[in-house]
Design a protein around this motif. Sequence first.
Motif, PDB file in Angstrom:
ATOM      1  N   LEU A  18      19.071  11.572  -9.268  1.00 58.50           N
ATOM      2  CA  LEU A  18      18.132  10.473  -9.477  1.00 58.50           C
ATOM      3  C   LEU A  18      17.266  10.305  -8.230  1.00 58.50           C
ATOM      4  CD1 LEU A  18      20.379   7.752 -11.148  1.00 58.50           C
ATOM      5  CD2 LEU A  18      18.640   9.190 -12.216  1.00 58.50           C
ATOM      6  N   THR A  55      19.716  -0.844 -15.914  1.00 57.91           N
ATOM      7  CA  THR A  55      20.494  -1.741 -16.768  1.00 57.91           C
ATOM      8  C   THR A  55      20.305  -3.210 -16.382  1.00 57.91           C
ATOM      9  OG1 THR A  55      22.410  -1.416 -15.306  1.00 57.91           O
ATOM     10  CG2 THR A  55      22.277  -0.046 -17.271  1.00 57.91           C
ATOM     11  N   LYS A  95      21.411   5.928 -17.372  1.00 57.97           N
ATOM     12  CA  LYS A  95      21.381   4.502 -17.091  1.00 57.97           C
ATOM     13  C   LYS A  95      21.988   4.211 -15.731  1.00 57.97           C
ATOM     14  CE  LYS A  95      22.327   2.989 -21.788  1.00 57.97           C
ATOM     15  NZ  LYS A  95      23.150   1.986 -22.427  1.00 57.97           N
ATOM     16  N   GLY A  96      21.504   3.166 -15.125  1.00 59.13           N
ATOM     17  CA  GLY A  96      21.998   2.780 -13.820  1.00 59.13           C
ATOM     18  C   GLY A  96      21.139   1.681 -13.242  1.00 59.13           C
ATOM     19  N   LEU A  97      21.104   1.606 -11.913  1.00 56.37           N
ATOM     20  CA  LEU A  97      20.295   0.591 -11.244  1.00 56.37           C
ATOM     21  C   LEU A  97      19.133   1.261 -10.521  1.00 56.37           C
ATOM     22  CD1 LEU A  97      23.134  -1.651  -9.784  1.00 56.37           C
ATOM     23  CD2 LEU A  97      21.663  -2.150 -11.742  1.00 56.37           C
ATOM     24  N   CYS A  98      17.957   0.690 -10.668  1.00 53.24           N
ATOM     25  CA  CYS A  98      16.802   1.230  -9.968  1.00 53.24           C
ATOM     26  C   CYS A  98      16.834   0.792  -8.502  1.00 53.24           C
ATOM     27  CB  CYS A  98      15.504   0.767 -10.632  1.00 53.24           C
ATOM     28  SG  CYS A  98      15.075  -0.943 -10.310  1.00 53.24           S
ATOM     29  N   ALA A  99      15.934   1.349  -7.723  1.00 56.23           N
ATOM     30  CA  ALA A  99      15.938   1.068  -6.285  1.00 56.23           C
ATOM     31  C   ALA A  99      15.797  -0.434  -6.015  1.00 56.23           C
ATOM     32  CB  ALA A  99      14.816   1.844  -5.590  1.00 56.23           C
ATOM     33  N   PHE A 102      15.213   7.540 -17.319  1.00 56.09           N
ATOM     34  CA  PHE A 102      16.156   6.654 -16.645  1.00 56.09           C
ATOM     35  C   PHE A 102      15.840   5.226 -17.048  1.00 56.09           C
ATOM     36  CE2 PHE A 102      16.974   3.564 -13.351  1.00 56.09           C
ATOM     37  CZ  PHE A 102      18.291   3.811 -13.011  1.00 56.09           C
ATOM     38  N   CYS A 127      19.227  -2.262  -6.907  1.00 60.15           N
ATOM     39  CA  CYS A 127      20.482  -1.835  -6.272  1.00 60.15           C
ATOM     40  C   CYS A 127      21.031  -2.888  -5.297  1.00 60.15           C
ATOM     41  CB  CYS A 127      20.282  -0.515  -5.527  1.00 60.15           C
ATOM     42  SG  CYS A 127      20.904   0.890  -6.459  1.00 60.15           S
ATOM     43  N   ILE A 154      11.810   4.922 -16.355  1.00 57.49           N
ATOM     44  CA  ILE A 154      10.990   5.959 -15.743  1.00 57.49           C
ATOM     45  C   ILE A 154      11.347   7.311 -16.353  1.00 57.49           C
ATOM     46  CG2 ILE A 154      10.854   4.700 -13.551  1.00 57.49           C
ATOM     47  CD1 ILE A 154      12.776   6.751 -12.372  1.00 57.49           C
ATOM     48  N   GLN A 204      13.644  -1.514 -16.580  1.00 52.97           N
ATOM     49  CA  GLN A 204      12.566  -0.589 -16.243  1.00 52.97           C
ATOM     50  C   GLN A 204      12.920   0.839 -16.677  1.00 52.97           C
ATOM     51  OE1 GLN A 204      11.719   0.863 -11.928  1.00 52.97           O
ATOM     52  NE2 GLN A 204      10.549  -1.011 -12.238  1.00 52.97           N
ATOM     53  N   ALA A 227      15.691   8.647  -4.902  1.00 48.89           N
ATOM     54  CA  ALA A 227      16.394   7.972  -3.812  1.00 48.89           C
ATOM     55  C   ALA A 227      16.491   6.474  -4.070  1.00 48.89           C
ATOM     56  CB  ALA A 227      15.663   8.227  -2.491  1.00 48.89           C
ATOM     57  N   GLY A 228      17.644   5.916  -3.829  1.00 44.21           N
ATOM     58  CA  GLY A 228      17.814   4.485  -3.978  1.00 44.21           C
ATOM     59  C   GLY A 228      18.307   4.077  -5.359  1.00 44.21           C
ATOM     60  N   TYR A 229      18.323   5.024  -6.285  1.00 44.33           N
ATOM     61  CA  TYR A 229      18.789   4.722  -7.631  1.00 44.33           C
ATOM     62  C   TYR A 229      20.284   4.960  -7.724  1.00 44.33           C
ATOM     63  CZ  TYR A 229      14.094   4.247  -9.583  1.00 44.33           C
ATOM     64  OH  TYR A 229      12.836   3.819  -9.881  1.00 44.33           O
ATOM     65  N   ARG A 230      20.959   4.134  -8.501  1.00 44.22           N
ATOM     66  CA  ARG A 230      22.392   4.312  -8.671  1.00 44.22           C
ATOM     67  C   ARG A 230      22.737   4.696 -10.109  1.00 44.22           C
ATOM     68  NH1 ARG A 230      25.899  -0.512  -6.655  1.00 44.22           N
ATOM     69  NH2 ARG A 230      24.599   0.005  -4.870  1.00 44.22           N
ATOM     70  N   PHE A 231      23.482   5.756 -10.242  1.00 41.27           N
ATOM     71  CA  PHE A 231      23.901   6.235 -11.559  1.00 41.27           C
ATOM     72  C   PHE A 231      25.010   5.368 -12.140  1.00 41.27           C
ATOM     73  CE2 PHE A 231      26.971   8.553 -14.104  1.00 41.27           C
ATOM     74  CZ  PHE A 231      26.174   9.151 -15.064  1.00 41.27           C
ATOM     75  N   GLN A 232      24.940   5.084 -13.433  1.00 39.86           N
ATOM     76  CA  GLN A 232      26.051   4.405 -14.096  1.00 39.86           C
ATOM     77  C   GLN A 232      26.618   5.250 -15.238  1.00 39.86           C
ATOM     78  OE1 GLN A 232      24.337   0.616 -15.087  1.00 39.86           O
ATOM     79  NE2 GLN A 232      25.084  -0.383 -13.224  1.00 39.86           N
ATOM     80  N   GLU A 233      25.762   5.616 -16.177  1.00 33.71           N
ATOM     81  CA  GLU A 233      26.231   6.433 -17.295  1.00 33.71           C
ATOM     82  C   GLU A 233      25.048   7.127 -17.945  1.00 33.71           C
ATOM     83  OE1 GLU A 233      27.394   4.306 -20.815  1.00 33.71           O
ATOM     84  OE2 GLU A 233      26.321   2.525 -20.207  1.00 33.71           O
ATOM     85  N   ILE A 234      25.313   8.075 -18.803  1.00 34.27           N
ATOM     86  CA  ILE A 234      24.214   8.666 -19.533  1.00 34.27           C
ATOM     87  C   ILE A 234      24.438   8.476 -21.032  1.00 34.27           C
ATOM     88  CG2 ILE A 234      24.124  10.457 -17.762  1.00 34.27           C
ATOM     89  CD1 ILE A 234      24.666  12.491 -19.890  1.00 34.27           C
TER      90      ILE A 234
END
Lengths: 140, 140
Positions: free
Chosen positions: A119, B100, B133-137, B97, B140, B106, B104, A121-128
């Motif tokens: 992902l 959650t 899915k996850g958290l954007c910058a 992406f 976070c 992208i 947003q 930079a700065g994004y955190r993965f949770q699930e797909i």
Amino acid sequence: MSIDFRNIAGELIQHHGGRVTAGRIGILAILLAEQHAITHREIEQRLPESLPLDRVTLYRALEWLAEKNLIHKVTSDDRVWRYHVNRELHAHHHAHFKCTRCAQVICLDDLPAERSWPLPAGYRFQEIELTVKGLCADCC
Amino acid sequence: MSIDFRNIAGELIQHHGGRVTAGRIGILAILLAEQHAITHREIEQRLPESLPLDRVTLYRALEWLAEKNLIHKVTSDDRVWRYHVNRELHAHHHAHFKCTRCAQVICLDDLPAERSWPLPAGYRFQEIELTVKGLCADCC
DNA sequence: TTGTAAATGCAACAAAGTTGCGTTTATTGT
DNA sequence: ACAATAAACGCAACTTTGTTGCATTTACAA
Ligand SMILES: [Mn+2]
Ligand SMILES: [Mn+2]
Ligand SMILES: [Zn+2]
Ligand SMILES: [Zn+2]
């Protein structure tokens, strides 16, 4: 609807600390008997005449079953949730297949839907969430 | 809204054999200026006072733009379509992406969303739809 | 058997998107 | 520039899917 599925359903519900109601048993038994992930509508249609169930009650029962991890919800591009029982094999996250002709949805247990992806930079993965689309055997 | 984007929009629309209307120009210019995939609602909100556009017209314009491959639609679990302009990089299928927390969306251009996947016998692959899915910058 | 929270049923609501149809307008040909 | 015409538009009504509030019923435990 086999009495077997109804028994299993009752035990599962009880084991998860919920009230064992006719509605919940009927719904979970339907999902236990079903191969594919099915919609709220399809569940409604499979309910026996002897078990009339309000739409809202059905929604709430499905919500409860999903909370307890007895079933899981599948997102689709037709804006309709589909529901599928959690067998051991796919209690974890997994991918789904959707037929673009008949809209049938099946679970693809052997696809890795858990690993992380690269992902920004700065994004955190949770699930797909992965849906493979194509034609099912019947529609090919 | 930059006059540049409006010019580009007009040329793109004309080049694809459609009527160059104020609505289409405005919509496509908004999408050209936008980084993320945005909803029908968000497009509506970005439309200038000087360009009131009926909801239905907006839906139909988006449909036309997607048909012509000038934009693409993104499915999401909140049952809302999002729209994003087709830059060269992601004219092809690609993954998305979704945050959650802020919802947003992208495009992840570098993820392989085109390769075939193992399916049950008799099933035919067409495409995959992949949302990470996850958290954007920002979230976070 | 009874008390009570949990579950249900009903009505109303909401969001997103679609359909039909009469009106307007961008474009083409003169 | 002007007229003809198909494409695009605007409006109203409708559909589908799902949610919320609240009064009533019911599973279950004390
Ligand atoms: Mn599944
Ligand atoms: Mn995209
Ligand atoms: Zn099929
Ligand atoms: Zn975010």
